[in-house]
Design a protein around this motif. Structure first.
Motif, PDB file in Angstrom:
ATOM      1  N   ILE A  59       0.305 -14.110  -4.448  1.00  0.00           N
ATOM      2  CA  ILE A  59      -1.086 -13.707  -4.245  1.00  0.00           C
ATOM      3  C   ILE A  59      -2.006 -14.879  -3.904  1.00  0.00           C
ATOM      4  CG2 ILE A  59      -0.845 -11.657  -5.699  1.00  0.00           C
ATOM      5  CD1 ILE A  59      -2.287 -13.140  -7.930  1.00  0.00           C
ATOM      6  N   LYS A  60      -1.464 -16.090  -3.855  1.00  0.00           N
ATOM      7  CA  LYS A  60      -2.276 -17.266  -3.543  1.00  0.00           C
ATOM      8  C   LYS A  60      -2.837 -17.150  -2.119  1.00  0.00           C
ATOM      9  CE  LYS A  60      -2.170 -22.262  -3.410  1.00  0.00           C
ATOM     10  NZ  LYS A  60      -1.362 -23.463  -3.601  1.00  0.00           N
ATOM     11  N   GLY A  61      -4.135 -17.293  -1.993  1.00  0.00           N
ATOM     12  CA  GLY A  61      -4.779 -17.251  -0.690  1.00  0.00           C
ATOM     13  C   GLY A  61      -4.970 -15.863  -0.114  1.00  0.00           C
ATOM     14  N   VAL A  62      -4.594 -14.828  -0.861  1.00  0.00           N
ATOM     15  CA  VAL A  62      -4.737 -13.451  -0.400  1.00  0.00           C
ATOM     16  C   VAL A  62      -5.938 -12.835  -1.115  1.00  0.00           C
ATOM     17  CG1 VAL A  62      -3.647 -11.183  -0.284  1.00  0.00           C
ATOM     18  CG2 VAL A  62      -2.259 -13.240  -0.051  1.00  0.00           C
ATOM     19  N   GLU A  63      -6.837 -12.251  -0.342  1.00  0.00           N
ATOM     20  CA  GLU A  63      -7.999 -11.607  -0.948  1.00  0.00           C
ATOM     21  C   GLU A  63      -7.721 -10.120  -1.137  1.00  0.00           C
ATOM     22  OE1 GLU A  63     -11.826 -12.410   0.641  1.00  0.00           O
ATOM     23  OE2 GLU A  63     -11.215 -14.390   1.370  1.00  0.00           O
ATOM     24  N   PHE A  64      -8.036  -9.613  -2.313  1.00  0.00           N
ATOM     25  CA  PHE A  64      -7.878  -8.193  -2.613  1.00  0.00           C
ATOM     26  C   PHE A  64      -8.841  -7.823  -3.716  1.00  0.00           C
ATOM     27  CE2 PHE A  64      -4.645 -10.648  -4.822  1.00  0.00           C
ATOM     28  CZ  PHE A  64      -4.832 -10.290  -6.139  1.00  0.00           C
ATOM     29  N   GLY A  65      -9.138  -6.551  -3.805  1.00  0.00           N
ATOM     30  CA  GLY A  65     -10.097  -6.069  -4.795  1.00  0.00           C
ATOM     31  C   GLY A  65      -9.469  -5.585  -6.075  1.00  0.00           C
ATOM     32  N   ALA A  66      -8.159  -5.264  -6.027  1.00  0.00           N
ATOM     33  CA  ALA A  66      -7.492  -4.746  -7.220  1.00  0.00           C
ATOM     34  C   ALA A  66      -5.992  -4.995  -7.117  1.00  0.00           C
ATOM     35  CB  ALA A  66      -7.759  -3.250  -7.371  1.00  0.00           C
ATOM     36  N   LEU A  67      -5.345  -5.079  -8.264  1.00  0.00           N
ATOM     37  CA  LEU A  67      -3.892  -5.176  -8.323  1.00  0.00           C
ATOM     38  C   LEU A  67      -3.388  -3.958  -9.070  1.00  0.00           C
ATOM     39  CD1 LEU A  67      -1.274  -6.836  -7.819  1.00  0.00           C
ATOM     40  CD2 LEU A  67      -1.552  -7.704 -10.138  1.00  0.00           C
ATOM     41  N   LEU A  68      -2.599  -3.130  -8.382  1.00  0.00           N
ATOM     42  CA  LEU A  68      -2.003  -1.950  -8.981  1.00  0.00           C
ATOM     43  C   LEU A  68      -0.571  -2.298  -9.341  1.00  0.00           C
ATOM     44  CD1 LEU A  68      -4.224  -0.903  -6.887  1.00  0.00           C
ATOM     45  CD2 LEU A  68      -3.073   1.258  -7.122  1.00  0.00           C
ATOM     46  N   ALA A  69      -0.234  -2.212 -10.618  1.00  0.00           N
ATOM     47  CA  ALA A  69       1.106  -2.598 -11.045  1.00  0.00           C
ATOM     48  C   ALA A  69       1.482  -1.858 -12.322  1.00  0.00           C
ATOM     49  CB  ALA A  69       1.168  -4.108 -11.286  1.00  0.00           C
ATOM     50  N   ASN A  70       2.777  -1.870 -12.622  1.00  0.00           N
ATOM     51  CA  ASN A  70       3.203  -1.250 -13.871  1.00  0.00           C
ATOM     52  C   ASN A  70       3.117  -2.278 -14.996  1.00  0.00           C
ATOM     53  OD1 ASN A  70       5.438  -2.873 -13.532  1.00  0.00           O
ATOM     54  ND2 ASN A  70       6.851  -1.208 -13.151  1.00  0.00           N
ATOM     55  N   ASN A  71       3.507  -1.877 -16.200  1.00  0.00           N
ATOM     56  CA  ASN A  71       3.315  -2.744 -17.358  1.00  0.00           C
ATOM     57  C   ASN A  71       4.196  -3.991 -17.370  1.00  0.00           C
ATOM     58  OD1 ASN A  71       5.628  -1.347 -17.913  1.00  0.00           O
ATOM     59  ND2 ASN A  71       4.799  -0.248 -19.659  1.00  0.00           N
ATOM     60  N   THR A  72       5.125  -4.113 -16.447  1.00  0.00           N
ATOM     61  CA  THR A  72       5.901  -5.346 -16.345  1.00  0.00           C
ATOM     62  C   THR A  72       4.977  -6.518 -16.034  1.00  0.00           C
ATOM     63  OG1 THR A  72       7.807  -4.120 -15.545  1.00  0.00           O
ATOM     64  CG2 THR A  72       7.794  -6.471 -15.122  1.00  0.00           C
TER      65      THR A  72
END
Length: 108
Positions: free
Chosen positions: A15-28
């Motif tokens: 995710i370094k250098g990547v712009e985003f508004g949210a991270l959708l992920a599971n509990n891992t």
């Protein structure tokens, strides 16, 4: 954290250098380091947490539904043997197989 350390160590460079508004992920991906990084960036955290977690963060349930759709798509991709076996010899041909499988999945 429910996952293993090696599940999350590759996230920071990804995710370094990547712009985003949210991270959708599971509990891992529910780790203090990832959550701290997302808080610094001002990104919305949409990660389900273990109920016994010391500090629970709010979960946007509507946005979390999108994570489920993405997960279902990856499950459909895994039905293609060439993808699951990683049978392609080059990254370019593997990428082409992903596009081909996505086209088949999304065709009527």
């Amino acid at each position: 954290m429910l996952g293993h350390r090696f599940d999350t160590i590759g996230i920071a460079p990804l995710i370094k250098g990547v712009e985003f508004g949210a991270l959708l992920a599971n509990n891992t991906f529910d780790s203090n380091e990832i959550i701290a990084e997302l808080n610094e960036r001002g990104a919305k955290i949409v990660i389900s947490q273990h109920p016994r977690c010391a500090i629970l963060i709010g979960l946007d349930t509507e946005m979390y539904k999108w994570r489920h759709l993405i997960e279902k798509f990856f499950c459909k991709l895994k039905e293609f043997e060439r993808i699951i076996m990683r049978a392609c010899k080059t990254d370019q041909s593997f990428e082409a197989m992903i596009y081909l499988a996505a086209a088949v999945i999304n065709s009527p």
